[in-house]
Write an enzyme that holds these catalytic residues in place. Structure first.
Site, PDB file in Angstrom:
ATOM      1  CG  ASP A  25     -17.712  22.271 -19.109  1.00 26.47           C
ATOM      2  OD1 ASP A  25     -17.135  22.285 -20.212  1.00 26.47           O
ATOM      3  OD2 ASP A  25     -17.093  22.445 -18.016  1.00 26.47           O
ATOM      4  CG  ASP A  64     -17.190  18.285 -20.164  1.00 26.09           C
ATOM      5  OD1 ASP A  64     -16.219  17.553 -19.887  1.00 26.09           O
ATOM      6  OD2 ASP A  64     -17.114  19.262 -20.936  1.00 26.09           O
ATOM      7  CE  LYS A  94     -14.253  16.974 -22.153  1.00 29.79           C
ATOM      8  NZ  LYS A  94     -13.817  18.148 -21.374  1.00 29.79           N
ATOM      9  CD  GLU A  96     -11.947  21.810 -17.957  1.00 33.60           C
ATOM     10  OE1 GLU A  96     -11.276  22.629 -17.289  1.00 33.60           O
ATOM     11  OE2 GLU A  96     -12.849  22.148 -18.745  1.00 33.60           O
ATOM     12  CD  GLU A 160      -9.820  23.582 -24.810  1.00 28.28           C
ATOM     13  OE1 GLU A 160     -10.419  22.755 -24.099  1.00 28.28           O
ATOM     14  OE2 GLU A 160     -10.322  24.661 -25.180  1.00 28.28           O
TER      15      GLU A 160
HETATM   16  O1  KIV Z   1     -16.809  21.368 -23.000  1.00 28.84           O
HETATM   17  C1  KIV Z   1     -16.380  21.115 -24.134  1.00 28.84           C
HETATM   18  O2  KIV Z   1     -17.069  21.299 -25.140  1.00 28.84           O
HETATM   19  C2  KIV Z   1     -15.031  20.595 -24.256  1.00 28.84           C
HETATM   20  C3  KIV Z   1     -14.450  20.502 -25.625  1.00 28.84           C
HETATM   21  C4  KIV Z   1     -14.053  21.833 -26.111  1.00 28.84           C
HETATM   22  C5  KIV Z   1     -13.335  19.530 -25.677  1.00 28.84           C
HETATM   23  O3  KIV Z   1     -14.428  20.279 -23.287  1.00 28.84           O
END
Ligand code: KIV
Length: 243
Positions: A25, A64, A94, A96, A160
């Protein structure tokens, strides 16, 4: 792992041999020009994710889940994770969070959708953290987050901006792979934002970032040469014209 957001760059990353491509994202900042990732929508992720999937022949593609696409309820999260998989053809999603998202990670995994977790500095929590880029140092909380994500069914986890020693301890403790960004060399793998590591993004040089090329300067020089040659009549010459 690297990020890519469209067909052109995903093809390059895939051909170069990365194991995984993240449709992050971060596209909110890198592609859309926002200051944070917060405005990105599920529709945006479907649009970019499907371009990347169409380009990739080999690498694992992870999409994401954007801000507020999984925060309201477990049902909302499963519905949006399902949409991202069905409409992009990606391999995994993915999100968070560690402990705070463990129920959600469990529910998405139970729907047979592979989930990558993301702990440490969480860009979607920028408002709560008071800014991006702060190194995370609370060892026990970070370990608890990572452990909770693994226990809930995450197949891998992004770490991160975690200090090197803590990231190493998490990696040694977990059975699933850790993918670090700004978290040192002790992780199982690494991720960088594609345009950052290629030197395409101006004004972004955190300590953890290595620019493996300076494509922005090269691109500017190439376009300047084109403009010059069109203006002085060198291009198109005979070689680039039809008789
Ligand atoms: O959104 C993204 O690009 C990320 C990476 C920085 C791991 O989450």
């Amino acid at each position: 792992m690297v990020t890519a957001y469209d067909c052109l760059w995903a093809q390059i990353m895939d051909e170069a041999g990365v194991d995984a491509i993240l449709v992050g994202d971060t596209l909110g900042m890198v592609v859309q020009g926002h200051a944070t990732t917060l405005p990105v929508t599920v529709d945006d992720m479907v649009y970019h994710g499907s371009m990347v999937v169409r380009a990739v022949e080999r690498a694992l593609v992870i999409v994401d889940m954007p801000f507020m696409s999984y925060h309201e309820s477990v049902e909302q999260a499963v519905r949006n994770a399902g949409r991202l998989i069905k409409e992009t053809g990606a391999d995994a999603v993915k999100l968070e969070g560690g402990r705070i998202q463990s129920e959600t990670i469990r529910a998405i995994s139970r729907a047979d959708i592979p989930v990558m977790a993301h702990v440490g500095m969480r860009p979607q929590a920028v408002r709560q953290l008071g800014g991006m880029g702060k190194i995370q140092r609370d060892e026990e909380l970070l370990l608890a987050d990572a452990q909770a994500a693994q226990d809930a069914g995450a197949f891998a986890i992004v770490l991160e901006l975690i200090t090197r020693d803590i990231a190493e301890r998490i990696t040694d403790t977990l059975a699933i792979p850790t993918i670090g960004i700004g978290s040192g060399g002790g992780c199982s793998g690494q991720v960088l934002v594609g345009p950052d590591m290629l030197g395409l993004t101006p004004g972004f040089s955190p300590k953890f970032l290595k620019k493996f090329a300076d494509l922005r300067s090269e691109a500017i020089s190439a376009v300047q040469a084109y403009v010059r040659e069109v203006q002085d009549g060198t291009f198109p010459g005979e070689k680039h014209s039809h008789a």
